[in-house]
Design an enzyme around this catalytic site. Structure first.
Site, PDB file in Angstrom:
ATOM      1  N   PRO A 367      32.788 -12.932  11.677  1.00 40.44           N
ATOM      2  CA  PRO A 367      34.152 -13.407  11.414  1.00 40.44           C
ATOM      3  C   PRO A 367      34.742 -12.751  10.176  1.00 40.44           C
ATOM      4  CG  PRO A 367      32.535 -15.090  10.860  1.00 40.44           C
ATOM      5  CD  PRO A 367      31.784 -13.994  11.547  1.00 40.44           C
ATOM      6  N   PRO A 368      36.057 -12.838  10.013  1.00 36.97           N
ATOM      7  CA  PRO A 368      36.691 -12.236   8.830  1.00 36.97           C
ATOM      8  C   PRO A 368      36.206 -12.874   7.537  1.00 36.97           C
ATOM      9  CG  PRO A 368      38.328 -12.801  10.517  1.00 36.97           C
ATOM     10  CD  PRO A 368      37.043 -13.426  10.943  1.00 36.97           C
ATOM     11  N   GLY A 369      36.106 -12.054   6.498  1.00 40.02           N
ATOM     12  CA  GLY A 369      35.804 -12.579   5.170  1.00 40.02           C
ATOM     13  C   GLY A 369      34.348 -12.754   4.846  1.00 40.02           C
ATOM     14  N   VAL A 370      33.433 -12.278   5.705  1.00 36.94           N
ATOM     15  CA  VAL A 370      32.007 -12.467   5.415  1.00 36.94           C
ATOM     16  C   VAL A 370      31.425 -11.286   4.642  1.00 36.94           C
ATOM     17  CG1 VAL A 370      31.624 -13.995   7.369  1.00 36.94           C
ATOM     18  CG2 VAL A 370      31.327 -11.534   7.670  1.00 36.94           C
ATOM     19  N   LYS A 372      31.798  -7.684   5.469  1.00 34.84           N
ATOM     20  CA  LYS A 372      31.318  -6.535   6.250  1.00 34.84           C
ATOM     21  C   LYS A 372      31.683  -5.214   5.584  1.00 34.84           C
ATOM     22  CE  LYS A 372      33.544  -7.858   9.943  1.00 34.84           C
ATOM     23  NZ  LYS A 372      34.082  -9.141   9.439  1.00 34.84           N
ATOM     24  N   THR A 373      32.946  -5.087   5.155  1.00 34.62           N
ATOM     25  CA  THR A 373      33.398  -3.828   4.555  1.00 34.62           C
ATOM     26  C   THR A 373      32.751  -3.595   3.200  1.00 34.62           C
ATOM     27  OG1 THR A 373      35.514  -4.081   5.701  1.00 34.62           O
ATOM     28  CG2 THR A 373      35.426  -2.509   3.881  1.00 34.62           C
ATOM     29  N   SER A 689      30.541 -23.213  27.758  1.00 36.10           N
ATOM     30  CA  SER A 689      29.639 -23.965  26.873  1.00 36.10           C
ATOM     31  C   SER A 689      30.084 -25.403  26.637  1.00 36.10           C
ATOM     32  CB  SER A 689      29.515 -23.241  25.520  1.00 36.10           C
ATOM     33  OG  SER A 689      30.766 -23.198  24.866  1.00 36.10           O
ATOM     34  N   LYS A 732      27.843 -22.033  15.814  1.00 36.31           N
ATOM     35  CA  LYS A 732      28.134 -23.420  16.183  1.00 36.31           C
ATOM     36  C   LYS A 732      27.387 -24.404  15.285  1.00 36.31           C
ATOM     37  CE  LYS A 732      29.043 -22.235  21.023  1.00 36.31           C
ATOM     38  NZ  LYS A 732      28.567 -22.330  22.423  1.00 36.31           N
TER      39      LYS A 732
END
Length: 793
Positions: A367-370, A372-373, A689, A732
């Site tokens: 997800p965004p903000g973890v 990665k970049t 699910s 989850k």
């Protein structure tokens, strides 16, 4: 060149036209009063001229019609109007032919041919001009004279004396004949003027022909002037350049062009290009030497050579092979992420044992903000490599990857080659950001172009459209990032090693905020550590009450907001330092933004808690069911997708098949409508699910047994009551933990995924693995009456 008698009275008189004259066929017209040369080559005609010279020296000239010849003896076809001439002089050529100088005397008409052998002879009749001297004729004469004067000035083949000669002629008919004999007319036009007896008509026809010729001469003169001007400029530049070259040689200096070529040749030799590339560069340099600097292709060729010379064909940075130091750098920059750090250290270990190792191609998904970049930049620092980042988000043009061919104006290499040049080494860490957001349109498919770049078996000979020579990308370490893999083409996904970043736990967020985010925001806002401190309780309250995300961006924004407010107060002199506590957080950030829905809910009938995966992390969702009198209809609301609707239908079918065992009347379904709703209706929801949570919500409604509010579940169901595995388990579980849920029901086949969840989270949760729907109901429902055992860990 034809001539005319300077004065009309120079003629002693035109002899009368004999009734019979020898005929000389010619291929052009000689007009009356014109002196002109004539060549005679036919032996019969030569004999005729020799016989004439012994007599009156008169001969009839008639033009032959074109295209009437055939093999063997020709049939004479002559125009009916010709000219009687007298022979002035004769010259004999060594080959037996004759050169004559003849004077035109008068127009004659051929009545008939009376003799064919040994030469032509015919009956003649004199032809007189028609027309009196009028103002119109005088005007036509003057107009013809003026046009002829212009033609003489424009044509290099007409001497200026002709203008004087024509002005000395008084008779309009003679003026027309003189001009017609000196301008460029074809045989048919000459014959047309010769046979026109009316002088005014003759002048009009001549004027039309002269105007046409004058336009041709003007256009020819214009073209000649332009060509001459260009040639003069080129010759002048060449002359000056040769002079400059000679002066520089005398001074012992090379000319600028030679110095430039020698400099390029030296750079090519120092670039350490592969042999194939070196041959291309030398060929292009030789081509450049032959071009003038002003040529359009010169700049294109020079720019191409600059790109070849600037690329790091043999330049590389030395990898840092100290694994402990690399791990320290990774730990300093990022908290947690053990799986990715271990993979990097493994690569360094292999690189230490084997020098010629191909660069790995990793894909960070999360997800965004973890982080990665920033993780890619940290890896480059840990390995001692240069870092290049390229964003692929929204890219639609294949040429962005492969470049444009040099035939296009302003062509450049693709961004891969541009990045390599920017890095200055052939083994940088190249980050391809947002690989899941590549577009495609009529300009091509960039994802397909990446197949070669990200294939270790192919990228050793990567060919850019601009360079058209192979460049070795096998030593480059490619790292891609994505939020989801669904939009990444299967062929491209298969070339990458996928490493998942599921998101951070609350404890991880606390540690990251303490070690990284708070010091960063203090520095960016000009604050010292002694001026602003954050107590542990304040950070945890910000995490729980002001953010709800898998990443850290909102957390960093909230911390930055507090830093800015404190900086303002310090700048205004209201305080010198402060400490943010759990109680003072609302003073800076206002009322809490997020509440735990689980904590505020009670055990309710027909309401079950499900777990969902989204591109930004896991989410908790609530499944609500209700019934009303009606006619056996199922309503589904909440912006549900087709797969989720099918899961609801499957859950209802399973319940109806088990109605007897659960003491549910069959008539209940025919007399009632059922409505299933998933709140947050503006957000699309889909996937299988939620099947287990939907079935639990329905069975709670139909049996009247409430669902435990502290239990959340996920799993796909079948019509036989089996619970199948699903994806996104780690995301989850983290979402359930953030929401305050203490008990989870998961498919039995997802038991192995629990190992990816941090141990601290596992200790705080109770997880029950189930293989059937009945086992799940036994745990989720209060006073559960379904006695099949559940596997609890």
């Amino acid at each position: 060149m034809t001539e005319i008698e300077k004065k009309d009275e120079s003629f002693e008189g035109v002899p009368e036209v004999p009734s019979a004259l020898p005929i000389l066929p010619v291929n052009h017209v000689i007009f009356p009063y014109i002196i002109a040369p004539l060549a005679v080559e036919d032996p019969k005609n030569v004999a005729m001229i020799n016989e004439i010279l012994t007599g009156n020296k008169l001969v009839a000239l008639f033009a032959e019609r074109e295209g009437k010849g055939s093999e063997g003896r020709r049939k004479r076809q002559l125009y009916s109007i010709g000219t009687m001439v007298t022979i002035i002089r004769m010259f004999t050529v060594p080959d037996g032919s004759l050169r004559l100088l003849v004077r035109g005397l008068s127009r004659i008409r051929l009545v008939k041919i009376t003799q064919s052998e040994p030469f032509l002879k015919g009956t003649m009749k004199p032809v007189a001009e028609v027309g009196e001297k009028t103002l119109e004729m005088e005007a036509l004469k003057r107009n013809a004279t003026d046009l002829f004067d212009k033609m003489v000035n424009l044509s290099p083949n007409l001497p200026e004396e002709l203008t004087v000669a024509v002005m000395n002629v008084q008779e309009p008919g003679r003026v027309a004949d003189f001009i017609a004999s000196n301008i460029n007319l074809d045989l048919q036009e000459q014959q047309e003027i010769l046979k026109t007896l009316h002088v005014a008509d003759r002048l009009k026809k001549l004027t039309i022909a002269m105007n046409r010729e004058l336009k041709v001469l003007e256009l020819s003169n214009k073209i000649q002037t332009q060509v001459k001007k260009g040639m003069d400029k080129t010759q002048r530049e060449y002359f000056l350049r040769e002079q400059l070259k000679a002066i520089q040689e005398e001074l012992g200096e090379g000319d600028e062009r030679t110095m430039e070529i020698n400099e390029l040749r030296e750079k090519i030799s120092n670039a350490q290009m592969p042999q194939q590339v070196l041959e291309v560069a030398e060929k292009e340099l030789n081509r450049l030497m032959k071009m003038p600097p002003a040529a359009a292709e010169y700049t294109v060729s020079r720019t191409y050579l600059d790109w070849l010379m600037a690329l790091p064909w043999a330049k590389s940075t030395k990898d840092r092979l100290d694994m402990k130091k690399a791990m320290r750098i990774l730990d300093k920059d990022h908290y947690g992420l053990d799986e990715i750090k271990d993979r990097i250290v493994e690569f360094i270990a292999v690189r230490k044992l084997k020098e010629s190792t191909k660069g790995p191609i990793l894909c960070f998904v999360g997800p965004p903000g973890v982080g990665k970049t920033s993780l890619g930049r940290s890896i480059a620092r840990a390995m001692g490599r240069r870092f290049i980042r390229m964003s692929l988000g929204g890219m639609r043009d294949e040429a962005e990857i492969r470049g444009h061919r040099r035939t296009y104006v302003g062509a450049l290499p693709g961004r891969i080659i541009q990045g390599i040049r920017q890095a200055g080494s052939n083994n940088p860490l190249f980050m391809l950001d947002e690989v899941d957001k590549i577009g495609m349109d009529f300009r091509g498919d960039p994802a397909s172009a990446l197949l070669e770049v990200l294939d270790p078996e192919q990228n050793a000979t990567f060919s850019d459209h601009y360079l058209e020579v192979p460049f070795d990308l096998s030593r480059v370490m490619f790292v891609t990032t994505a939020n989801i893999l669904d939009t990444v083409p299967a062929a491209l996904r298969d070339r990458m090693e996928v490493l998942s970043l599921a998101g951070y736990t609350d404890e991880e967020k606390f540690q990251i905020a303490k070690k990284y985010l708070i010091p960063k925001q203090l520095e960016e806002n000009g604050l010292l550590r002694k001026q602003l401190t954050f107590r542990p309780g304040s950070v945890k309250r910000i995490i729980h009450e002001y953010t709800r995300e898998a990443g850290l961006r909102n957390l960093e924004r909230e911390i930055g907001s507090i830093c800015r407010k404190v900086a303002r107060r310090i700048a205004e002199g209201e305080m010198t330092s402060t400490s943010v506590t759990r109680e003072t957080v609302p003073d800076y950030l206002g009322p809490r933004k997020f509440y735990s829905e689980v904590a505020s809910r009670l055990d309710e009938v027909g309401v079950a808690t499900g777990l969902a995966w989204t591109p930004v992390g896991g989410e908790v969702l609530f499944i609500e069911s209700t019934s009303m009198r009606g006619g056996n209809r199922l309503s589904l609301t909440g912006h549900l997708g087709d797969v989720m609707k099918e899961s609801a239908q499957a859950a209802l079918s399973y319940l109806r098949s088990r109605a007897d065992g659960m003491e549910i009347s069959e008539s209940y379904f025919s007399e009632h409508d059922l409505h299933i709703h998933v709140p947050a209706g503006a957000i699309p929801k889909d996937g299988p699910s939620a099947g287990l949570a939907i079935a639990t919500s329905l069975v709670s409604l139909l049996t009247g047994k409430p669902v435990r509010r502290d239990v959340a579940m996920t799993g796909e169901i079948t019509l036989r009551g089996r619970v199948l595995p699903v994806g996104g388990i780690k995301e989850k579980i983290l979402a359930a933990h953030r929401a305050g849920i203490k008990h989870l029901i998961l498919p039995l086949l997802n038991e192995r995924d629990l190992e990816k969840v941090p141990e601290q989270i596992r200790k705080e949760l109770t997880v029950t693995f189930v293989d059937t729907i009945d086992q799940a109901w036994n745990v989720a429902l209060r006073d559960g009456a379904f006695r099949k055992a559940a596997l609890t860990k």
